[in-house]
Write a protein that holds these residues in place. Structure first.
Motif, PDB file in Angstrom:
ATOM      1  N   ILE A   1       0.837  -1.224   0.000  1.00 25.00           N
ATOM      2  CA  ILE A   1       0.000   0.000   0.000  1.00 25.00           C
ATOM      3  C   ILE A   1       0.867   1.268   0.000  1.00 25.00           C
ATOM      4  CG2 ILE A   1      -2.021  -1.078   1.058  1.00 25.00           C
ATOM      5  CD1 ILE A   1      -1.095   0.092   3.755  1.00 25.00           C
TER       6      ILE A   1
ATOM      7  N   TRP B   1       1.400   5.744   0.661  1.00 25.36           N
ATOM      8  CA  TRP B   1       1.515   6.580   1.861  1.00 25.36           C
ATOM      9  C   TRP B   1       0.395   7.589   2.024  1.00 25.36           C
ATOM     10  CZ3 TRP B   1       1.636  11.188  -0.507  1.00 25.36           C
ATOM     11  CH2 TRP B   1       2.273  11.283  -1.750  1.00 25.36           C
TER      12      TRP B   1
ATOM     13  N   GLU C   1       7.092   3.100   3.085  1.00 22.54           N
ATOM     14  CA  GLU C   1       8.260   3.390   3.921  1.00 22.54           C
ATOM     15  C   GLU C   1       8.048   4.647   4.766  1.00 22.54           C
ATOM     16  OE1 GLU C   1      11.613   4.230   1.460  1.00 22.54           O
ATOM     17  OE2 GLU C   1      13.048   4.202   3.125  1.00 22.54           O
TER      18      GLU C   1
ATOM     19  N   ALA D   1      11.107  -0.776   2.519  1.00 19.88           N
ATOM     20  CA  ALA D   1      10.996   0.074   1.337  1.00 19.88           C
ATOM     21  C   ALA D   1      10.537  -0.763   0.139  1.00 19.88           C
ATOM     22  CB  ALA D   1      12.329   0.748   1.083  1.00 19.88           C
TER      23      ALA D   1
ATOM     24  N   GLY E   1      -0.704   1.850  -5.626  1.00 19.14           N
ATOM     25  CA  GLY E   1       0.476   2.713  -5.714  1.00 19.14           C
ATOM     26  C   GLY E   1       0.575   3.308  -7.101  1.00 19.14           C
ATOM     27  N   SER E   2       1.794   3.608  -7.504  1.00 15.25           N
ATOM     28  CA  SER E   2       1.978   4.302  -8.772  1.00 15.25           C
ATOM     29  C   SER E   2       1.823   3.349  -9.956  1.00 15.25           C
ATOM     30  CB  SER E   2       3.369   4.938  -8.790  1.00 15.25           C
ATOM     31  OG  SER E   2       4.335   3.918  -8.673  1.00 15.25           O
TER      32      SER E   2
ATOM     33  N   LEU F   1      -4.088   2.067  -9.240  1.00 15.59           N
ATOM     34  CA  LEU F   1      -2.930   2.895  -9.579  1.00 15.59           C
ATOM     35  C   LEU F   1      -3.281   4.385  -9.621  1.00 15.59           C
ATOM     36  CD1 LEU F   1      -1.578   0.435 -12.285  1.00 15.59           C
ATOM     37  CD2 LEU F   1      -1.036   0.485  -9.853  1.00 15.59           C
TER      38      LEU F   1
ATOM     39  N   GLU G   1       0.317  13.069 -13.164  1.00 12.51           N
ATOM     40  CA  GLU G   1      -0.190  13.146 -11.800  1.00 12.51           C
ATOM     41  C   GLU G   1       0.797  13.955 -10.957  1.00 12.51           C
ATOM     42  OE1 GLU G   1      -0.084   9.362  -9.852  1.00 12.51           O
ATOM     43  OE2 GLU G   1      -2.019   9.697  -8.909  1.00 12.51           O
TER      44      GLU G   1
HETATM   45  P1  TAP Z   1       4.640   3.714  -5.167  1.00  3.46           P
HETATM   46  O1  TAP Z   1       5.971   4.340  -5.216  1.00  3.46           O
HETATM   47  O2  TAP Z   1       4.209   2.887  -6.318  1.00  3.46           O
HETATM   48  O3  TAP Z   1       4.611   2.868  -3.826  1.00  3.46           O
HETATM   49  C1  TAP Z   1       3.490   2.134  -3.418  1.00  3.46           C
HETATM   50  C2  TAP Z   1       3.953   1.011  -2.535  1.00  3.46           C
HETATM   51  O4  TAP Z   1       4.707   0.088  -3.304  1.00  3.46           O
HETATM   52  C3  TAP Z   1       4.856   1.455  -1.400  1.00  3.46           C
HETATM   53  O5  TAP Z   1       4.613   0.634  -0.281  1.00  3.46           O
HETATM   54  C4  TAP Z   1       6.228   1.188  -1.976  1.00  3.46           C
HETATM   55  O6  TAP Z   1       7.212   1.049  -1.004  1.00  3.46           O
HETATM   56  C5  TAP Z   1       5.993  -0.098  -2.702  1.00  3.46           C
HETATM   57  N1  TAP Z   1       6.943  -0.404  -3.766  1.00  3.46           N
HETATM   58  C6  TAP Z   1       7.841   0.413  -4.358  1.00  3.46           C
HETATM   59  N2  TAP Z   1       8.512  -0.263  -5.316  1.00  3.46           N
HETATM   60  C7  TAP Z   1       8.033  -1.532  -5.324  1.00  3.46           C
HETATM   61  C8  TAP Z   1       8.302  -2.694  -6.093  1.00  3.46           C
HETATM   62  N3  TAP Z   1       9.220  -2.694  -7.060  1.00  3.46           N
HETATM   63  N4  TAP Z   1       7.594  -3.818  -5.840  1.00  3.46           N
HETATM   64  C9  TAP Z   1       6.649  -3.841  -4.888  1.00  3.46           C
HETATM   65  N5  TAP Z   1       6.344  -2.771  -4.121  1.00  3.46           N
HETATM   66  C10 TAP Z   1       7.023  -1.619  -4.345  1.00  3.46           C
HETATM   67  O7  TAP Z   1       3.500   4.774  -4.943  1.00  3.46           O
HETATM   68  P2  TAP Z   1       3.470   5.893  -3.846  1.00  3.46           P
HETATM   69  O8  TAP Z   1       4.323   6.996  -4.335  1.00  3.46           O
HETATM   70  O9  TAP Z   1       3.698   5.336  -2.506  1.00  3.46           O
HETATM   71  O10 TAP Z   1       1.925   6.309  -3.882  1.00  3.46           O
HETATM   72  C11 TAP Z   1       1.454   7.232  -4.761  1.00  3.46           C
HETATM   73  C12 TAP Z   1       0.785   6.555  -5.942  1.00  3.46           C
HETATM   74  O11 TAP Z   1      -0.236   5.679  -5.487  1.00  3.46           O
HETATM   75  C13 TAP Z   1       0.090   7.554  -6.820  1.00  3.46           C
HETATM   76  O12 TAP Z   1       0.359   7.248  -8.161  1.00  3.46           O
HETATM   77  C14 TAP Z   1      -1.377   7.353  -6.503  1.00  3.46           C
HETATM   78  O13 TAP Z   1      -2.251   7.718  -7.517  1.00  3.46           O
HETATM   79  C15 TAP Z   1      -1.423   5.906  -6.216  1.00  3.46           C
HETATM   80  N6  TAP Z   1      -2.591   5.577  -5.394  1.00  3.46           N
HETATM   81  C16 TAP Z   1      -3.618   4.942  -5.992  1.00  3.46           C
HETATM   82  C17 TAP Z   1      -4.747   4.638  -5.255  1.00  3.46           C
HETATM   83  C18 TAP Z   1      -5.878   3.936  -5.932  1.00  3.46           C
HETATM   84  S1  TAP Z   1      -7.049   3.331  -5.006  1.00  3.46           S
HETATM   85  N7  TAP Z   1      -5.914   3.796  -7.215  1.00  3.46           N
HETATM   86  C19 TAP Z   1      -4.818   4.958  -3.912  1.00  3.46           C
HETATM   87  C20 TAP Z   1      -3.745   5.601  -3.329  1.00  3.46           C
HETATM   88  C21 TAP Z   1      -2.620   5.895  -4.093  1.00  3.46           C
HETATM   89  P3  TAP Z   1       7.989   2.383  -0.544  1.00  3.46           P
HETATM   90  O14 TAP Z   1       6.968   3.324  -0.054  1.00  3.46           O
HETATM   91  O15 TAP Z   1       8.844   1.998   0.534  1.00  3.46           O
HETATM   92  O16 TAP Z   1       8.692   2.865  -1.752  1.00  3.46           O
END
Ligand code: TAP
Length: 507
Positions: free
Chosen positions: A185, A187, A214, A243, A263-264, A286, A416
């Protein structure tokens, strides 16, 4: 009752004298209410100085620890374990044992009772959870107190009710749990995203290994404490902090049957590639670049409130944030003026202050991303207006910002920002609004503001977005499915639809 004006603190809005003003009468400094500081108490929150991994119902040490800080002060809040691939392996094995020996064998009604207990415990600890969420993530306390925590409890309540009614969810078809769910999930809604993931997984009879982001691990760790307090059988829920590498080890672990990722889009794509050719089930929630469409016949003051809450509350750290405003050309100037006036009243500052509207940006890295995109908007010729507020010296902050004169080719209209930044475009006909709204790689959400119900439904059915709000924005309910189209991912969370990703459904 009379209200006395009190001196403003650094964290409150202090317009600079040289601030650019919209044409015509506009709000002046002091026109808006000034509030005395009203910080939520922290003394009832007892954070540990160090958090281990929650695996097999016990707190287990890791080889490495990393600090988690408050983004509003940069103060270190605690040290948190960094799970290695071996730790992840231990967590997945514990989840497997719990699945085979206890959870999948338990009567569904009994499973439901545990989930109800989690929901009630979240309610009992709601003040603590809200404060920790705001401390660790930077979001205003009124958001974590009124949105994140109550909706998290509501998700557990809602899915607890489904635990012994799965046969009715998919009538005539057998529905069986999948096994171990690996969940990752982001942050922006740390507790709420954990609830969205854990509640349906448990209700369907699966066990869970969850990795929080993280920068915001603390409320997931408090949720682990709650699992302990309600005597959830060991291994049913495991929380592994770390992380990206920890997340990667979890989703690619061969013992995981189902991966749920929020996540992203970039990381989502990587996970999809890594899982290709395996039998693992996958859902991806995403990014987004939602269009908030305002027609001339809309209740404009109400629409402006929706625009403001859709992009500026929670600092724009919302996947479904209405970051593109499409406004009918004839009311563009009026809407922009009302928007700028309303922006002048937003209070930016201490997330723990009950009057704060816009809190801290979640991390320095996120702040740099926002700044880079905003600089690109200026370079590409869009006109920027940022509220002229004095930002606190420490921590990560960004003033609420709008861009006018934006076209679809601008990066700020396509990418975004995940920050308090709104791009404003215009349209002349409903068809043009649809074309512009759908002109994006994403398809998570949209908003429509109009006085005409028929127009609203006509438009909603033509928008390629998983959620469309009508004359409101960013409303969440556990009974409603949520999810995206195109590069916003696939699968649904919430509602009856949110059960399906955690079940093998025959027929
Ligand atoms: P990400 O960088 O994608 O991180 C999401 C999660 O994935 C974090 O726990 C991250 O750990 C982990 N992660 C990073 N690299 C990974 C890998 N290679 N394999 C597996 N897990 C990995 O996104 P973010 O910056 O935290 O969140 C923002 C994004 O989430 C935005 O694009 C937003 O639109 C999206 N989001 C979407 C939704 C829905 S419901 N569609 C809801 C909330 C957020 P670390 O944090 O330690 O890097």
């Amino acid at each position: 009752m009379t209200m006395q004006k009190t001196p403003r603190t650094k964290a409150q809005i202090t317009p600079r004298p040289d601030a650019a003003r919209p044409a015509g009468p506009a709000l002046e400094f002091g026109d808006a209410w000034t509030y005395a500081p009203a910080p939520e108490a922290r003394d009832h929150v007892k954070l540990k100085s160090r958090y281990d991994l929650f695996v097999d119902g016990r707190w287990q040490p890791a080889k490495k620890y990393f600090p988690t800080i408050s983004p509003s002060t940069e103060e270190k809040l605690a040290e948190v374990a960094e799970a290695s691939p071996e730790d992840v392996d231990r967590a997945v094995s514990a989840a497997r044992r719990a699945y085979e020996r206890v959870w999948s064998k338990m009567k569904p009604g009994e499973r439901g009772k545990y989930i109800y207990r989690i929901a009630r415990r979240i309610q009992e600890k709601s003040r603590e959870l809200a404060v920790v969420e705001s401390l660790d993530g930077g979001k205003p306390i009124k958001e974590s107190r009124d949105v994140d925590v109550p909706i998290s409890a509501a998700h557990f309540f809602y899915y607890a009710g489904w635990a012994d009614k799965l046969a009715y969810a998919f009538p005539g078809a057998g529905a069986r749990p999948l096994g171990v769910a690996g969940q990752v999930i982001p942050w922006n809604f740390p507790l709420l995203m954990a609830a969205w993931k854990i509640a349906p997984a448990l209700a369907c009879g699966n066990t869970v290994v969850l990795k929080p982001a993280e920068t915001t691990p603390l409320t997931a760790l408090l949720l682990a404490q709650i699992c302990e307090e309600i005597d959830l059988p060991p291994g049913v829920v495991n929380i592994v902090t770390g992380a990206g590498a920890t997340g990667s080890a979890l989703v690619s672990h061969p013992g995981v049957d189902k991966v749920a990722f929020t996540g992203s889009t970039a990381v989502g794509k990587r996970i999809q590639q890594a899982l290709a050719g395996t039998s693992k089930r996958l859902t991806l929630e995403l990014g987004g670049k939602a269009a908030n469409i305002v027609f001339a016949d809309a209740a404009l003051d109400q629409a402006v409130e929706g625009i403001i809450s859709g992009i500026f509350f929670n600092q724009g750290h919302v996947c479904c944030a209405g970051s593109r405003l499409l406004v009918e050309e004839s009311v563009h100037d009026l809407v922009v003026k009302k928007l700028r006036d309303r922006m002048m009243t937003l209070r930016v500052g201490d997330p723990l202050d009950k009057n704060t509207d816009v809190g801290a940006i979640n991390s320095r890295m996120q702040l740099d991303k926002i700044k880079e995109l905003v600089a690109a908007g200026e370079r590409e010729g869009a006109e920027r207006f940022s509220t002229p507020c004095a930002l606190p010296q420490k921590g990560f902050w960004f003033s609420p910002t709008i861009f006018t004169g934006v076209t679809l080719s601008h990066r700020i209209a396509r990418e975004e920002s995940f920050g308090p930044v709104l791009s404003i475009l215009t349209f002349r006909t409903p068809e043009e609004a649809i074309e512009k709204a759908n002109n994006t790689f994403y398809g998570l959400s949209a908003g429509i503001w109009t006085d005409k119900g028929a127009k609203l439904f006509w438009l909603a059915s033509r928008l390629k977005a998983g959620v469309v709000w009508g004359n409101t924005y960013n409303k969440f309910d556990p009974t409603s499915p949520f999810g995206g189209y195109k590069e916003s991912g696939f699968g649904r969370e919430g509602g009856r639809a949110g059960l399906a990703p955690y079940l093998e459904i025959d027929g």
